[in-house]
Design an enzyme around this catalytic site. Structure first.
Site, PDB file in Angstrom:
ATOM      1  N   ASN A  12      10.016 -58.794 -15.945  1.00 62.43           N
ATOM      2  CA  ASN A  12      11.063 -59.314 -15.061  1.00 62.43           C
ATOM      3  C   ASN A  12      10.425 -59.559 -13.699  1.00 62.43           C
ATOM      4  O   ASN A  12      10.187 -58.620 -12.946  1.00 62.43           O
ATOM      5  CB  ASN A  12      12.207 -58.289 -14.955  1.00 62.43           C
ATOM      6  CG  ASN A  12      13.292 -58.727 -13.994  1.00 62.43           C
ATOM      7  OD1 ASN A  12      13.281 -59.870 -13.515  1.00 62.43           O
ATOM      8  ND2 ASN A  12      14.224 -57.836 -13.695  1.00 62.43           N
ATOM      9  N   TRP A  13      10.171 -60.841 -13.421  1.00 59.36           N
ATOM     10  CA  TRP A  13       9.491 -61.183 -12.156  1.00 59.36           C
ATOM     11  C   TRP A  13      10.428 -61.064 -10.958  1.00 59.36           C
ATOM     12  O   TRP A  13       9.998 -61.168  -9.828  1.00 59.36           O
ATOM     13  CB  TRP A  13       8.947 -62.611 -12.218  1.00 59.36           C
ATOM     14  CG  TRP A  13       7.779 -62.819 -13.141  1.00 59.36           C
ATOM     15  CD1 TRP A  13       7.185 -61.885 -13.948  1.00 59.36           C
ATOM     16  CD2 TRP A  13       7.072 -64.047 -13.349  1.00 59.36           C
ATOM     17  NE1 TRP A  13       6.143 -62.463 -14.635  1.00 59.36           N
ATOM     18  CE2 TRP A  13       6.046 -63.790 -14.296  1.00 59.36           C
ATOM     19  CE3 TRP A  13       7.195 -65.347 -12.835  1.00 59.36           C
ATOM     20  CZ2 TRP A  13       5.162 -64.776 -14.718  1.00 59.36           C
ATOM     21  CZ3 TRP A  13       6.314 -66.330 -13.272  1.00 59.36           C
ATOM     22  CH2 TRP A  13       5.311 -66.041 -14.191  1.00 59.36           C
ATOM     23  N   LYS A  14      11.718 -60.921 -11.232  1.00 58.82           N
ATOM     24  CA  LYS A  14      12.732 -60.907 -10.162  1.00 58.82           C
ATOM     25  C   LYS A  14      12.549 -62.151  -9.283  1.00 58.82           C
ATOM     26  O   LYS A  14      12.220 -63.208  -9.830  1.00 58.82           O
ATOM     27  CB  LYS A  14      12.650 -59.592  -9.375  1.00 58.82           C
ATOM     28  CG  LYS A  14      12.724 -58.377 -10.327  1.00 58.82           C
ATOM     29  CD  LYS A  14      12.915 -57.060  -9.650  1.00 58.82           C
ATOM     30  CE  LYS A  14      12.977 -55.952 -10.701  1.00 58.82           C
ATOM     31  NZ  LYS A  14      13.205 -54.634 -10.117  1.00 58.82           N
ATOM     32  N   HIS A  96      21.637 -56.480 -14.711  1.00 60.99           N
ATOM     33  CA  HIS A  96      20.588 -55.743 -13.977  1.00 60.99           C
ATOM     34  C   HIS A  96      21.214 -55.038 -12.769  1.00 60.99           C
ATOM     35  O   HIS A  96      22.110 -55.579 -12.125  1.00 60.99           O
ATOM     36  CB  HIS A  96      19.479 -56.698 -13.527  1.00 60.99           C
ATOM     37  CG  HIS A  96      18.248 -55.975 -13.086  1.00 60.99           C
ATOM     38  ND1 HIS A  96      18.172 -55.377 -11.850  1.00 60.99           N
ATOM     39  CD2 HIS A  96      17.080 -55.706 -13.714  1.00 60.99           C
ATOM     40  CE1 HIS A  96      16.988 -54.777 -11.746  1.00 60.99           C
ATOM     41  NE2 HIS A  96      16.304 -54.970 -12.858  1.00 60.99           N
ATOM     42  N   GLU A  98      20.255 -54.673  -9.860  1.00 62.10           N
ATOM     43  CA  GLU A  98      20.208 -55.411  -8.585  1.00 62.10           C
ATOM     44  C   GLU A  98      21.352 -56.410  -8.489  1.00 62.10           C
ATOM     45  O   GLU A  98      21.870 -56.667  -7.396  1.00 62.10           O
ATOM     46  CB  GLU A  98      18.828 -56.090  -8.444  1.00 62.10           C
ATOM     47  CG  GLU A  98      17.753 -55.052  -8.143  1.00 62.10           C
ATOM     48  CD  GLU A  98      16.368 -55.373  -8.679  1.00 62.10           C
ATOM     49  OE1 GLU A  98      16.107 -56.522  -9.070  1.00 62.10           O
ATOM     50  OE2 GLU A  98      15.525 -54.435  -8.698  1.00 62.10           O
ATOM     51  N   GLU A 168      17.521 -48.440 -17.393  1.00 64.87           N
ATOM     52  CA  GLU A 168      16.767 -48.460 -16.144  1.00 64.87           C
ATOM     53  C   GLU A 168      17.483 -47.567 -15.137  1.00 64.87           C
ATOM     54  O   GLU A 168      18.434 -48.019 -14.478  1.00 64.87           O
ATOM     55  CB  GLU A 168      16.695 -49.887 -15.583  1.00 64.87           C
ATOM     56  CG  GLU A 168      15.974 -50.868 -16.460  1.00 64.87           C
ATOM     57  CD  GLU A 168      15.412 -52.041 -15.657  1.00 64.87           C
ATOM     58  OE1 GLU A 168      14.185 -52.206 -15.645  1.00 64.87           O
ATOM     59  OE2 GLU A 168      16.187 -52.767 -15.017  1.00 64.87           O
ATOM     60  N   GLY A 174      11.239 -49.478  -8.784  1.00 63.90           N
ATOM     61  CA  GLY A 174      10.419 -49.786  -7.605  1.00 63.90           C
ATOM     62  C   GLY A 174      10.117 -48.595  -6.719  1.00 63.90           C
ATOM     63  O   GLY A 174       9.675 -48.758  -5.582  1.00 63.90           O
ATOM     64  N   SER A 214       9.513 -48.407 -12.653  1.00 60.12           N
ATOM     65  CA  SER A 214       8.178 -47.946 -12.216  1.00 60.12           C
ATOM     66  C   SER A 214       7.177 -47.803 -13.364  1.00 60.12           C
ATOM     67  O   SER A 214       6.352 -46.895 -13.371  1.00 60.12           O
ATOM     68  CB  SER A 214       8.294 -46.628 -11.436  1.00 60.12           C
ATOM     69  OG  SER A 214       9.001 -46.833 -10.225  1.00 60.12           O
ATOM     70  N   GLY A 235       9.003 -54.475 -14.045  1.00 57.60           N
ATOM     71  CA  GLY A 235       9.257 -55.254 -12.834  1.00 57.60           C
ATOM     72  C   GLY A 235       7.972 -55.494 -12.076  1.00 57.60           C
ATOM     73  O   GLY A 235       7.155 -56.341 -12.435  1.00 57.60           O
ATOM     74  N   GLY A 236       7.742 -54.722 -11.024  1.00 56.94           N
ATOM     75  CA  GLY A 236       6.608 -54.912 -10.111  1.00 56.94           C
ATOM     76  C   GLY A 236       5.273 -55.131 -10.810  1.00 56.94           C
ATOM     77  O   GLY A 236       4.520 -56.051 -10.451  1.00 56.94           O
TER      78      GLY A 236
HETATM   79  P1  13P Z   1       9.960 -51.856 -11.403  1.00 59.11           P
HETATM   80  O1  13P Z   1       9.076 -51.902 -12.640  1.00 59.11           O
HETATM   81  O2  13P Z   1       9.389 -52.627 -10.258  1.00 59.11           O
HETATM   82  O3  13P Z   1      10.350 -50.461 -11.062  1.00 59.11           O
HETATM   83  O4  13P Z   1      11.306 -52.633 -11.799  1.00 59.11           O
HETATM   84  C1  13P Z   1      11.972 -52.300 -12.944  1.00 59.11           C
HETATM   85  C2  13P Z   1      13.024 -53.316 -13.173  1.00 59.11           C
HETATM   86  O5  13P Z   1      14.010 -53.356 -12.453  1.00 59.11           O
HETATM   87  C3  13P Z   1      12.826 -54.272 -14.266  1.00 59.11           C
HETATM   88  O6  13P Z   1      13.990 -54.976 -14.542  1.00 59.11           O
END
Ligand code: 13P
Length: 252
Positions: A12-14, A96, A98, A168, A174, A214, A235-236
């Site tokens: 997930n590149w966000k 998600h 966010e 999650e 993050g 993470s 994510g990151g």
């Molecule tokens: P991180 O891997 O950056 O913690 O993000 C997780 C995430 O929200 C994937 O959708």
């Protein structure tokens, strides 16, 4: 608990990267780096504005990070399932944390998105998870059960084969903080129990459930297999091509 199912690794590149050239370079390195393997499936979810620029190949499928519940019409700024399908998208992330936080998405809206996505034959990656405050108040189970029950309202048993659930915990996203393997395992069992109660045991057994929060190449293996999870939502670390390739290649 040994889990022999095909592993699912989702990037997930966000809202990254801000530059199309950077996105194309990222995908090029990922495409080159990941070995072809039937042991795991890779799904890349770039910002939707880049979807038409990224060609899938046999190494990975494309997913969209968010989707709207209507097929077309006067909904400024939204993207429908039909549009995503035209771009060869196979998966839609829904719910998600966010989006729940910043876009005030409710379980009811998430349900509408899931209904539309499954109706149009795209697979859903439903994200659920508790906040730190909820965890500290011992309310994680209650919150998660409600998120799932409300998100899956009117979803038939036959449709669950097109659903993936990603656990999650919001406090792990993050932050570099992660739950213990025991905590992840308890959650995978709890999720299976909810699905068993809503549908049946076979449906729960066949359901793919992922961990996210993470994840990196050092801890990725800890969250899969022995915990009952059969994949990861990254994510990151998915923005660093070589790190993401390392994670994927851990699984075959
Ligand atoms: P991180 O891997 O950056 O913690 O993000 C997780 C995430 O929200 C994937 O959708």
């Amino acid at each position: 608990m040994i889990n022999k199912k095909q592993k699912i690794i989702i990037a997930n590149w966000k809202m990254n990267p801000v530059d199309l050239v950077e996105a194309e370079n990222l995908i090029k390195t990922v495409r080159r780096g990941i070995k072809k393997s039937d042991d795991r499936k890779v799904i890349i979810c770039p910002p939707s504005i880049y979807l038409s620029k990224i060609k899938t190949n046999s190494h990975f499928d494309l997913g969209i990070q968010n989707i709207f519940w209507e097929d077309k019409g006067a909904y400024t700024g939204e993207v429908s399932v039909l549009m995503a399908k035209n771009l060869d998208v196979k998966y839609a992330i829904v719910g998600h944390s966010e989006r729940r936080l910043y876009m005030k998405e409710t379980n009811e809206m998430i349900n509408a998105k899931i209904v539309s996505t499954l109706k149009n034959n795209l697979k859903v990656v439903l994200c659920i998870g508790e906040s730190l405050a909820e965890k500290n108040k011992d309310r994680a189970s209650e919150i998660i059960e409600r998120q799932i029950r409300e998100a899956l309202k009117n979803i038939k048993k036959s449709q669950i084969s097109n659903l993936i659930i990603a656990y999650e915990p919001i406090w792990a996203i993050g932050t570099g903080q992660t739950p213990s393997q025991d905590e992840v395992m308890s959650m995978s069992l709890f999720l299976k129990k909810i699905i068993t109660n809503l549908y049946d045991r076979k449906t729960a057994e066949n359901l793919d459930i992922l961990y996210g929060g993470s994840v990196n190449s050092q801890n990725a293996l800890d969250f899969v297999d022995s915990t009952g999870m059969n994949g990861l939502l990254v994510g990151g670390a998915s923005l660093n091509a070589s790190e993401f390739v390392r994670i994927v290649n851990l699984f075959g």
